[in-house]
Write an enzyme that holds these catalytic residues in place. Structure first.
Site, PDB file in Angstrom:
ATOM      1  N   LYS A  54       0.837  -1.199   0.000  1.00  0.00           N
ATOM      2  CA  LYS A  54       0.000   0.000   0.000  1.00  0.00           C
ATOM      3  C   LYS A  54       0.874   1.252   0.000  1.00  0.00           C
ATOM      4  CE  LYS A  54      -3.864  -1.927   2.685  1.00  0.00           C
ATOM      5  NZ  LYS A  54      -4.916  -1.747   1.667  1.00  0.00           N
ATOM      6  N   ARG A  93     -10.094 -11.751   2.277  1.00  0.00           N
ATOM      7  CA  ARG A  93     -10.940 -12.819   1.736  1.00  0.00           C
ATOM      8  C   ARG A  93     -10.230 -14.170   1.801  1.00  0.00           C
ATOM      9  NH1 ARG A  93     -11.354  -9.541  -3.806  1.00  0.00           N
ATOM     10  NH2 ARG A  93     -11.092  -7.883  -2.285  1.00  0.00           N
TER      11      ARG A  93
HETATM   12  N1  BES Z   1      -8.020  -3.875   4.547  1.00  0.00           N
HETATM   13  C1  BES Z   1      -8.211  -3.500   3.198  1.00  0.00           C
HETATM   14  C2  BES Z   1      -9.521  -2.742   2.967  1.00  0.00           C
HETATM   15  C3  BES Z   1      -9.636  -1.391   3.618  1.00  0.00           C
HETATM   16  C4  BES Z   1      -9.284  -0.257   2.929  1.00  0.00           C
HETATM   17  C5  BES Z   1     -10.166  -1.263   4.885  1.00  0.00           C
HETATM   18  C6  BES Z   1      -9.429   0.987   3.523  1.00  0.00           C
HETATM   19  C7  BES Z   1     -10.297  -0.029   5.471  1.00  0.00           C
HETATM   20  C8  BES Z   1      -9.937   1.109   4.797  1.00  0.00           C
HETATM   21  C9  BES Z   1      -8.199  -4.725   2.301  1.00  0.00           C
HETATM   22  O1  BES Z   1      -7.397  -5.757   2.726  1.00  0.00           O
HETATM   23  C10 BES Z   1      -7.690  -4.286   0.984  1.00  0.00           C
HETATM   24  O2  BES Z   1      -6.548  -3.912   0.912  1.00  0.00           O
HETATM   25  N2  BES Z   1      -8.539  -4.328  -0.034  1.00  0.00           N
HETATM   26  C11 BES Z   1      -8.150  -3.905  -1.335  1.00  0.00           C
HETATM   27  C12 BES Z   1      -8.701  -4.892  -2.318  1.00  0.00           C
HETATM   28  C13 BES Z   1      -8.144  -4.729  -3.706  1.00  0.00           C
HETATM   29  C14 BES Z   1      -6.670  -5.088  -3.728  1.00  0.00           C
HETATM   30  C15 BES Z   1      -8.921  -5.610  -4.638  1.00  0.00           C
HETATM   31  C16 BES Z   1      -8.743  -2.512  -1.556  1.00  0.00           C
HETATM   32  O3  BES Z   1      -9.857  -2.242  -1.087  1.00  0.00           O
HETATM   33  O4  BES Z   1      -8.073  -1.694  -2.170  1.00  0.00           O
HETATM   34 MN    MN Z   2      -5.390  -5.555   2.080  1.00  0.00          MN
END
Ligand code: BES
Ligand code: MN
Ligand code: ZN
Length: 492
Positions: free
Chosen positions: A266, A340
């Protein structure tokens, strides 16, 4: 720590007096007594301030006389219904927390509503201050005694008991979600679950060895980049009446104690928020504490998958194929879609082992749900209309709102893989939906249909501003909702 007391009405000699007042009020009882002792300064003050008892209205009168340091009036609205009373309880907290003592004149409210008022105040009074070592005394709340003056203290106390247990559960969740990620590792979080044993919850902890043996390839794939060992915790509360043959209800939580994204790392800005990527699991743990604490007449199981998602030389790569506990294979396209993967194995395990009446999972699963629903509603996905309706109603009743999102084959096609049974991302369109489709592949089997709902709480687990009963920070969204679901439909 503040003591919450329920007492017969007596005028306080000092400190704060709180007057919850409905629209069209006239001062009576304790309020009238106080007003007389202050030579009418209270009635005159409220009149001058334009205080009408409207919902959300409040008014502080400073040192009106009779040695009171303040009188605080809080509006209950026209009907003084439960939601307004709870919000009034929340609103009164910051207005009196600098006083050592406050008396709330709750004589006009029925005993259950007196407890509701106290519940609102207690929920709002939460603070996570264990890491503040230099806080000035004047910045700390001083309230040691908050007394609710009522005509029926015993009945109010009885109504307070379960609410107090629910607040304890909410606070446990808020504590877990607030903890920094260097402290709250998967092993530490599992250890905190052990604390529920004193409430009568059975707690089993599985480590990497046990999970390897079971074949938790998806969860272990996420964990393999971290120096912190993963855990799965199974919590069981057996409160159903003797002889009950009903299967347990099951709650499953995503517990990523820190989500860097892994190799699909990230951006740095805001990454600290990913300490609360374990909120789904934190909510399940607080819920189990609430159910056990109020001795809910239900058999409930709570399962949490606890991992840290880190990039390292041992981390999983985009392109890896993992074999889940279900036997289905997953091509990992993006290591940041890790929640997931964790849930896949825990969901399959929960259904296989417990054959539950229903399963509800909670997860801070996608940023996309924040784009869709903002911070007002959590996303609700379900394979069962009745469960979906029960959840929506429970959420509305406690002020934790859900909005149902669609599922369907067309979305499911987005997660087809060229080389495995599925891939772990479905592209940008409908990102929260394809995440839910992924989960659904670990719910529905040829053998039968388990009612299931998935709550995507990415937008509601953390608040950046105060609201009536939720101070900013960890909200514990879901604890009250699921407690209410159980209370309304699954007890006895
Ligand atoms: N933990 C994150 C989702 C999240 C984002 C929670 C912002 C709270 C605030 C999750 O694991 C994630 O990174 N999801 C990705 C999925 C994508 C790679 C398909 C996302 O939402 O960007
Ligand atoms: Mn994630
Ligand atoms: Zn995550």
């Amino acid at each position: 720590m503040t003591d919450f007391l329920f007492v017969k009405a007596t005028l306080p000699k000092a400190g704060a007096l709180v007057l919850p007042l409905a629209e069209g009020f006239s001062l009576s009882g304790l309020a009238a007594e106080a007003d007389a002792a202050c030579q009418g300064a209270i009635a005159r003050g409220l009149e001058a301030a334009g205080f009408k008892g409207k919902k959300g209205q409040s008014c502080t009168l400073w040192a009106p006389g009779a040695h009171l340091s303040r009188v605080v009036a809080i509006g209950l609205g026209a009907a003084a219904e439960a939601a307004a009373v709870e919000a009034a309880g929340g609103a009164l907290w910051p207005l009196v927390s600098a006083e050592p003592e406050a008396v709330v004149d709750a004589a006009a409210l029925e005993a259950p509503l007196v407890a509701t008022l106290a519940f609102g105040a207690r929920l709002r009074g939460y603070r996570f201050d264990k890491y503040r070592t230099r806080e000035a005394a004047e910045d700390k709340p001083k309230l040691v005694r908050l007394a609710f003056a009522t005509t029926a203290p015993e009945a109010a106390k009885a109504a307070w008991q379960p609410l107090s247990a629910i607040a304890d559960g909410v606070f446990l969740t808020r504590d877990l979600v607030s903890e920094p990620p260097n402290v709250l590792t998967p092993a530490e979080m599992a250890e905190r679950c052990k604390g529920l044993e004193k409430l009568g919850v059975q707690v089993e902890i599985l480590g990497p060895k046990e999970m390897r043996k079971l074949g938790f390839g998806a969860l272990l794939g996420v964990a393999q980049g971290s120096a912190q060992e993963p855990r799965m915790v199974v919590m069981r509360w057996k409160g159903a009446p003797q002889g009950s043959t009903a299967a347990p209800v099951a709650f499953i939580g995503k517990g990523v104690t820190f989500d860097t994204g892994g190799i699909s790392i990230k951006p740095a800005g805001g990454m600290e928020d990913m300490k609360w990527d374990m909120a789904g699991a934190g909510t399940v743990i607080g819920l189990m504490a609430a159910l056990a604490g109020r001795k809910a007449k239900v058999d409930a199981v709570g399962l949490v998958g606890l991992v840290e998602n880190m990039p390292s030389g041992t981390a999983q790569r985009p392109g890896d194929v993992v074999t889940t506990y279900s036997g289905q294979t997953v091509e990992v396209i993006n290591t940041d879609a890790e929640g997931r993967l964790v849930l896949a194995d825990v969901l399959w395990y929960a259904r296989e082992r417990f054959q539950p009446r229903f399963m509800v999972d909670l997860a801070t699963l996608t940023g996309a749900i924040i784009i869709a629903l903002g911070h007002e509603h959590a996303g609700l996905f379900a394979n069962d209309d009745a469960l979906s309706q029960q959840l929506t109603a429970a959420g509305a009743a406690v002020g934790e709102k859900l909005w149902r999102m669609p599922l369907g084959d067309a979305y499911d096609k987005q997660i087809k893989s060229d080389i495995a049974d599925m891939k772990n991302v479905g592209g940008r369109p409908g990102g929260s939906i394809t995440a839910a489709q992924f989960l659904q592949r670990f719910i529905d089997t040829k053998e039968g249909h388990t009612p299931w709902a998935h709550l995507d709480i990415a937008g509601t687990a953390w608040a950046t501003k105060d609201s009536a009963t939720v101070p900013k920070g960890a909200t514990a969204f879901g604890v009250r909702l699921l407690d209410r679901l159980v209370a309304d439909h699954y007890e006895g």
